[in-house]
Scaffold this active site. Structure first.
Site, short mmCIF file in Angstrom:
data_model
loop_
_atom_site.label_atom_id
_atom_site.label_comp_id
_atom_site.label_asym_id
_atom_site.label_seq_id
_atom_site.Cartn_x
_atom_site.Cartn_y
_atom_site.Cartn_z
N ASP A 1 -20.70 7.93 -103.75
CA ASP A 1 -21.95 7.31 -104.22
C ASP A 1 -22.26 7.66 -105.67
O ASP A 1 -23.19 7.10 -106.27
CB ASP A 1 -23.12 7.71 -103.31
N ALA B 1 -8.46 12.91 -98.80
CA ALA B 1 -8.56 14.16 -99.56
C ALA B 1 -7.48 15.21 -99.22
O ALA B 1 -6.88 15.81 -100.11
CB ALA B 1 -9.94 14.77 -99.35
N ASP C 1 -18.18 17.21 -100.52
CA ASP C 1 -19.35 16.50 -100.01
C ASP C 1 -18.93 15.48 -98.95
O ASP C 1 -19.17 14.29 -99.09
CB ASP C 1 -20.07 15.82 -101.19
#
Ligand code: FAD
Lengths: 500, 541
Positions: free
Chosen positions: A288, A343, A360
């Site tokens: 985001d 990731a 996050d």
């Protein structure tokens, strides 16, 4: 007796059975335990039919008119039964009540059908023929329906459309009835209009069946949905009410624009402001761009690497006006490298080193996400952190999911890191937790200076974040490992306890 | 404001799972099935029988004449068979700095029952797929794992331990965690499971049930424990008045899974061994995408220069003190032979092999299949695919997900290894049946089995390869573990001096640890004789 008449009996019987099967199937799908659902639904349905048959004695005049009205009511109740039930399940807590209400209503109406028909026909034909024929075709219709249902209807049409289709059949039979029995009707015209109305309504329902699920879906978000997209990885939904924009990933709230600054300032600054020599920052998750917005407040940061699984997320937050206003256009920063990758494997193949890493990820709601909260993951991540570098991990709520929170802390410890747990209050989430971690032997002290334009954090408030009141204090925990993901189990239990 | 606070106190905790939402997830998951057109495409599925060895086997059985050798080579030791046992023998010789040997493997790829395959999605096993986390007694296994980096400073590499969720069972229309049935049990069933566990605990305490088995068998067996070998585990359960259908299924499943045999044809000693030999210090098992191929691969890499591929041994004779081994176009001579090929082949290959030695060997026929999934089937009810996925009351053993050990958060595709021990009929009948039916028959059987738990499976699978194994693994039939003929195989024979059997068959229990133990033991025995040294390090067998 005319064949046409019996075909309509057959159709009516089929409709009756189909609604019963639909209610049973739907209840088993939605509530599970198909044996209980089917038995109780068949039981109530048959019982309601009994009531209907009994009530038929109170209908004494205008038998045909009444019969046609009953058909139309069955058409509406039955035809929309699946849609109503799906929506009830999505919107309300009263699914079972509505379920049995509909089953009993349809059952009673269907129970009225046959006695009325027999009485209509008894003056025209020999009574013993009436009984024999009506019942024969009734049972034949049931047989047809019970075969059609699993073989054709459910696989080809699904429950919503099947119900509507048979509603249409019921209404068509009603319309037909006005012609079949026209000599027994004083004024067939209004009845025909009603039939046509019901038919139109049901055809509309057929066309709109697709939207039923979508509607059920949207209803779960309290606010207006301004954007919804199913990507390969998740369902992204943005909602807005007045000045509040919210992001949901797979229905889990990620932020509310009203207070996200609290969350993102707390995520980034306690760690990053404490290390004035930091140059390179890694952000895992966080497509985001809100954490990136905070990182860009440091002129000493030269490069930011953002690794997110979902290109659609980063694209959306780079291009949508509402969203770029939120993240200040951070995703267009020349300092930023956006990498679309998973990731864990990305870290495995990368040789890059960072001074600060922000983890996050969404909460560990399942074992796939849980892998990103394991000793193996943190050990790998630590290999990418420079000697004085730090990691910060968003770690769910130490208040609502206390065991989960301290499990994450313990996992970082077992991965060979020192931990500095802290928390803050974000109104739309409640009390929220983070963990700072660095290599054994490294040091950490809270920052003495912060970027100027913060809305929430102050230098003097930061040390307090590291204080845990009595109801959030550490509890004994075991590390979360790839081969023993206790975190997901704790998390599931703790949040479930709260929402019940 | 109130509008924004649906849960006034908790205010929709970040990323939490309120009930409403899980319901929504449920709708999303099932909507496709319930609403809208179910797209029924009859997707073509490719595939074939792979790794067939029947033909070679039948050539040996029928003593088909082979062309005369054109080359000669000489070694101190020849190892016949490059499965785990043969590779372990080579591993041991190499460790002892012994280099004068060769390993002859008939296939183009060594590995035997630990062979593996690979496609653009993942590597996958063809048979052996895991090793239980070895306890401190399993010194050889630990030594090997230390060498290959799976065990460091007493800690197991996390990525090689099976990831959560490990196992699930489809029972009474739903998935449960773990394979031990937990859904639908009455108090009586639970009491029986408890009693069964207590009995196994007692057996464990006896120290007679070990891996490798030989260690525990060397300790004197209490009479009641040795007597276990004289009944089947099914009969034994009956004797113990353990008749819960769930418990009986559970034990039968274990026998089919480990030995390819039904409980009624498995020695109670072996049946108990499955439970009583394992005491885990870490949540496991150890597993890799290619299964035990991970171990085979490393052994092959290390020992590559000693391995001859495509070298089918078709005759072994002995004149005076030398063995002649015929393989392909070469005649090998050797002082000693380590016979690590399946032992039932010995009478067909070895001149002077006493037939009595192999008369008690019974083998279970198996079928495995690797299914390539271009998309994953829908999981209803929010459960996640486990590593091992089992169906209660299915004749199959379920499937293993080859890329379960992936560190990715998201996988679009997968390879499933499907296991089926043909245990319903006698081994002979099953073997015939296995050969008789074509690929299409088995494909349909497999997909029908899987469709019970994944209705959309046919739309997901693009390829389905099948491996048929007539003599897949030794079966610990009633009486076999303590039979004289089994013990005799572990000892030297008059006329066959310096020939050592090494296949895992010798243990009566076909697992990696046994193959390794037998291979290493044979290597030590051969070395002891060849170096003529007195200090025989071979464990008494
Ligand atoms: C379906 C299945 C699943 C299994 N799963 C597991 C598991 O999960 N874990 C586990 O520990 N064990 C498992 N096993 C047991 C497995 O058999 C052992 O782990 C081990 O691989 C056996 O090794 P081996 O060397 O004793 O025998 P094999 O693997 O049978 O090796 C014999 C070798 O000899 C070769 N050979 C045969 N004849 C000749 C000849 N004439 N000339 C030259 N070479 C020849 C063969 O090609 C083969 O390579 C499984 C077995 C099967 C069948």
């Amino acid at each position: 007796m005319p064949a046409l008449l019996f075909i309509s009996i057959l159709l009516i019987a089929a409709c009756g059975l189909i609604y019963e099967l639909i209610a049973g199937a739907l209840a088993s799908y939605l509530l599970g335990d198909s044996i209980t659902q089917f038995s109780t639904i068949i039981g109530s349905y048959l019982f309601a039919m009994g009531i209907g048959s009994w009530l038929s004695r109170y209908i004494s005049r205008g038998l045909v008119t009444q019969f046609i009205w009953i058909e139309l009511m069955v058409a509406i109740f039955g035809g929309f039964s699946s849609s109503i039930l799906f929506l009830t399940f999505a919107y309300t807590q009263g699914f079972r009540i509505i379920l049995y209400f509909i089953v009993i209503a349809i059952g009673m109406l269907v129970g009225l059908e046959i006695p009325l028909l027999m009485r209509i026909l008894k003056d025209r034909f020999e009574f013993r023929d009436v009984v024999a024929h009506v019942l024969t075709f009734d049972y034949l219709g049931a047989l047809g329906a019970s075969l059609l249902f699993p073989i054709v209807l459910v696989p080809q049409l699904g429950l919503v459309r099947s119900a509507v289709l048979f509603g249409i059949v019921n209404a068509a039979v009603a319309l037909w009835g006005t012609f079949l029995f026209k000599d027994q009707l004083r004024s067939p015209q209004p009845l025909r209009v009603a039939c046509l109305l019901v038919l139109t309504l049901l055809c509309g329902g057929m066309a709109g069946a697709k939207h039923v699920i979508a509607a059920a879906d949207d209803s779960l978000y309290a606010d207006e949905v301004i954007f919804a997209k199913d990507t390969r990885y998740q369902r992204i939904v943005l909602t807005r009410w007045r000045d509040d924009t919210r992001l949901f990933l797979n229905s889990h709230l990620q932020f509310s624009s009203r207070d996200e600054y609290r969350y993102h300032e707390a995520l980034v600054h306690p760690g990053l402001a404490a290390n004035s020599s930091a140059r390179r920052v890694l952000v895992l998750g966080g497509g985001d761009g809100l954490a990136v917005r905070e990182i860009l407040k440091y002129p000493n940061i030269e490069s930011i690497t953002l690794v997110d699984l979902d290109r659609q997320m980063t694209d959306m937050f780079r291009s949508n006006d509402v969203l770029t206003k939120l993240n200040g256009g951070s995703l267009a920063s020349p300092k930023l490298h956006v990498i679309t990758a998973d990731a864990f494997p990305w870290l495995e193949q990368s040789t890059d080193m960072f001074d600060f890493a922000i983890v996050d990820f969404p909460d560990p709601t399942n074992y796939s996400l849980g892998k990103l909260y394991t000793t193996a993951f943190y050990r790998l991540l630590a290999k990418h952190i420079s000697a004085n570098g730090m990691i910060v991990v968003q770690s769910t709520s130490p208040m609502f999911a206390r065991q989960s929170y301290w499990t994450i802390v313990e996992t970082l410890k077992q991965a060979g890191l020192q931990t500095f747990p802290y928390h803050t209050y974000v109104p739309s989430f409640g009390e929220w937790g983070f963990v700072l971690a660095n290599a054994k032997g490294a040091t950490y002290s809270p920052p003495r200076q912060l970027p100027k334009d913060l809305r929430f954090l102050t230098v003097s408030a930061i040390p307090e974040l590291f204080e845990f009141p009595a109801d959030m204090q550490p509890v004994a925990a075991e590390a979360n490992r790839l081969n023993d993901q206790n975190l997901v189990r704790h998390y599931d239990r703790e949040w479930r306890d709260i929402s019940h | 404001m109130a509008r924004h606070q649906p849960l006034a106190i908790f205010a929709m905790p970040k990323r939490s799972k309120p009930t409403q939402l899980s319901r929504r997830e449920f709708l999303a998951a099932t909507s496709a099935a319930l609403i809208g057109l179910g797209m029924k495409t009859d997707k073509p599925i490719a595939g074939e029988f792979v790794n067939e060895s029947f033909q070679l086997g039948h050539m040996l059985r029928d003593r088909t004449p082979f062309p005369a050798p054109t080359k000669k080579e000489k070694f101190a030791i020849v190892i016949v068979g490059g499965g785990m046992a043969g590779l372990s023998a080579a591993w041991q010789l190499e460790r002892r700095s012994f280099r004068d040997f060769v390993l002859l493997e008939m296939d183009k790829q060594p590995g035997g029952n630990s062979r593996w395959g690979e496609n653009d999605i993942t590597a996958y096993p063809w048979a052996a797929h895991y090793v239980p986390v070895p306890n401190a007694k399993a010194t050889l296994v630990r030594e090997l794992f230390e060498e290959f980096g799976a065990l460091k400073n007493g800690k197991w590499e996390e990525r090689y331990l099976c990831f959560t969720p490990q196992e699930r069972l489809f029972i009474h229309g739903r998935w449960q965690d773990g394979i031990e049935p937990a859904v639908g049990l009455t108090d009586r069933d639970r009491e029986q499971f408890k009693r069964f566990d207590d009995l196994m605990q007692r057996f464990r305490a006896s120290n007679n049930f070990t891996i490798p088995t030989q260690l525990g068998m060397d300790i004197t067996q209490k009479p009641d424990i040795a007597a276990l070998d004289r009944v089947s585990i099914a009969e034994w359960l009956q004797q113990q008045k353990l008749d819960s259908p769930y418990l009986r299924w559970y034990v039968d499943y274990a026998c089919r899974d480990d030995y390819g045999a039904p409980a009624s044809a498995t020695s109670a000693w072996a049946g108990a061994h499955y439970y009583a030999s394992r005491e885990h210090e870490e949540k496991g098992p150890l597993t890799w995408p290619e299964g035990n191929g991970w171990i085979a691969r490393r052994l092959i890499k290390k020992l590559d220069s000693y391995i001859r591929r495509n070298a089918l041994v078709h005759r072994i004779t002995k004149d005076k003190n030398r063995y002649r081994i015929l393989a392909g176009d070469t005649e090998f001579t050797a002082d000693s032979v380590i016979f690590a090929a399946p032992t039932f082949l010995a009478p067909y290959l070895i001149e002077g092999m006493p037939p009595a030695l192999t008369k008690d060997l019974v083998y279970s026929p198996w079928l495995t299949a690797n299914l390539t999934l271009d998309r994953l089937p829908r999981e209803i009810g929010g459960t996640e695919t486990a590593w091992d996925n089992v169906i209660y009351n299915s004749p199959s053993l379920g499937y293993i997900v080859a890329n379960h050990q992936s560190i990715r958060q998201h996988e679009d595709r997968s390879v499933w290894t499907y296991y089926w021990a043909l245990a319903e009929r006698s081994p002979l009948e099953s073997r015939r049946f296995l050969l008789e039916k074509d690929w299409n028959y088995w494909k349909e059987a497999i997909l029908t089995d899987l469709a019970r738990i994944h209705p959309d499976i046919r739309d997901c699978v693009s390829r389905l390869d099948i491996m048929r194994m007539g003599h897949a693994m030794i079966r610990p039939s009633v009486g076999f573990m303590f039979s004289d003929s089994r013990r005799a195989l572990t000892r030297p024979h008059a006329g066959l001096e310096r020939l050592f059997f090494a296949n895992s068959d010798l243990s009566g229990i076909s697992i990696f640890e046994e193959a390794q133990y037998r291979g290493v033991t044979a290597a030590q025995q051969a070395l002891a004789i060849i170096s003529g040294s007195q200090e025989s390090t071979a464990p008494t067998a």
